[in-house]
Design an enzyme around this catalytic site. Structure first.
Site, PDB file in Angstrom:
ATOM      1  N   ASP A  43      31.118  40.706  41.150  1.00 20.59           N
ATOM      2  CA  ASP A  43      31.003  39.987  39.814  1.00 20.59           C
ATOM      3  C   ASP A  43      30.528  38.491  39.755  1.00 20.59           C
ATOM      4  O   ASP A  43      29.939  38.199  40.959  1.00 20.59           O
ATOM      5  CB  ASP A  43      32.375  40.249  38.717  1.00 20.59           C
ATOM      6  CG  ASP A  43      33.502  39.577  39.874  1.00 20.59           C
ATOM      7  OD1 ASP A  43      33.348  38.603  40.560  1.00 20.59           O
ATOM      8  OD2 ASP A  43      34.612  40.361  40.025  1.00 20.59           O
ATOM      9  N   LYS A  64      30.089  42.516  34.211  1.00 21.40           N
ATOM     10  CA  LYS A  64      29.978  42.823  32.916  1.00 21.40           C
ATOM     11  C   LYS A  64      28.942  44.106  32.625  1.00 21.40           C
ATOM     12  O   LYS A  64      27.999  44.063  33.428  1.00 21.40           O
ATOM     13  CB  LYS A  64      29.507  41.565  32.069  1.00 21.40           C
ATOM     14  CG  LYS A  64      30.529  40.271  32.368  1.00 21.40           C
ATOM     15  CD  LYS A  64      31.167  40.196  30.684  1.00 21.40           C
ATOM     16  CE  LYS A  64      32.175  39.352  30.882  1.00 21.40           C
ATOM     17  NZ  LYS A  64      32.220  37.942  31.094  1.00 21.40           N
ATOM     18  N   MET A 179      43.623  31.769  35.914  1.00 18.45           N
ATOM     19  CA  MET A 179      43.369  32.513  34.536  1.00 18.45           C
ATOM     20  C   MET A 179      44.000  31.820  33.492  1.00 18.45           C
ATOM     21  O   MET A 179      44.460  32.515  32.450  1.00 18.45           O
ATOM     22  CB  MET A 179      43.597  34.078  34.746  1.00 18.45           C
ATOM     23  CG  MET A 179      42.790  34.804  35.539  1.00 18.45           C
ATOM     24  SD  MET A 179      43.551  36.613  35.925  1.00 18.45           S
ATOM     25  CE  MET A 179      44.834  36.271  36.887  1.00 18.45           C
TER      26      MET A 179
END
Ligand code: SAH
Length: 269
Positions: A43, A64, A179
């Site tokens: 990714d 994605k 995150m």
């Protein structure tokens, strides 16, 4: 270096961490496997410098889908099994270390359940490396004898939140949040409500070791403003605790982040 080869095995999946993004921080093993394998599934998190060097005909971006939404993990799992059963040697490349908020554990379980041989190749996690290149040690004899790695992805006000911010505040050690750019206001508030001192130092390190690395510093009270002033965006780690304050005493001589813009609303320069 010796010319010993690893010989990526046909029909085998390698769960490889890329490290934080600087190609020089790939492990020797990761680098060799990337050169030898038949296909790399990746990714965006390994960062532009590593991704752009992967040969285009041997890589698949599974980050994605066409519509822009995230590829479901189940699809990635199935693809890994499919490629391995075709006899390919497959590298599943994740940013940082695959087993730190990288879903590597889920992939390992799936591969084992489908009787696909796999190997785990550990790596430098951004949870340690991003603070480090900003001059922040996650532990320090004078400041922190423990460190916790937590996800900032969850809503701390939800009763079922898996992260116990009260308990984290009570450790007195360093808290590294991954995150956690978007929910920064929520968990800094949760930590203040749990009794942590408002002047506790906090640093945000964006794109650690990538071109464009950026650092913003402040306190539990000021870091949201500092984030907004510096325009910090994911991927970034948040370092909370006294160790974040030690950056100040080394940054003048620190060569890792010469290009970084620094220091938002922490009241100092
Ligand atoms: N497996 C990864 C973490 C994946 S979770 C690792 O071990 O590093 C994704 C989060 O990792 C991002 O939201 C960010 O918090 C962090 N991250 C990954 N690479 C980063 C980098 N180069 N600089 C700062 N944070 C990074």
């Amino acid at each position: 270096m010796s010319d010993t080869r690893i010989d990526a095995e046909p029909g085998t999946v390698y769960l490889v961490g890329s490290g934080p993004g600087d190609p020089d921080l790939l492990t020797v093993k990761a680098k060799r496997l990337l050169e030898e394998c038949d296909v790399v599934l990746h990714d965006k998190l390994p960062g532009p410098e590593i991704i752009d060097r992967l040969p285009e005909d041997r890589r698949e971006d599974v980050g994605k889908r066409a519509g822009g939404e995230r590829t479901p993990q189940s699809e990635i799992n199935e693809r890994l099994v499919e490629l391995a059963r075709e006899g390919k040697s497959v590298v599943r490349l994740k940013g940082g270390d695959s087993f730190v908020f990288g879903r590597g554990g889920e992939e390992a379980e799936y591969l084992a359940a489908h009787e696909v041989p796999f190997e785990v190749v550990p790596a430098v996690t951004s949870a340690i490396a991003a603070p480090a290149v900003a001059g922040i040690p996650v532990t320090h004899r004078d400041h922190a004898s423990s460190v916790s790695f937590v996800t900032g992805h969850e809503d701390p006000t939800k009763a079922e939140s898996a992260v116990d911010w009260d308990a984290l505040a009570a450790t007195g050690g360093t808290i590294v949040v991954l995150m956690g750019v978007g929910r920064l206001p929520d968990y800094t508030t949760a930590l203040l409500e749990a009794g942590m001192a408002p002047e506790t130092p906090v640093a945000l390190v964006e794109r650690g070791t990538w071109p464009g690395q950026q650092v913003a510093t402040g306190t539990l009270e000021t870091i949201v403003e500092a984030r907004d002033e510096a325009g910090i965006e994911p991927p970034a780690v948040t370092v909370i605790g006294d160790v974040a304050g030690t950056r100040e005493s080394v940054v003048e001589f620190l060569q890792n982040d010469a290009g970084a813009t620094d220091d938002g609303a922490d009241g100092g320069t």
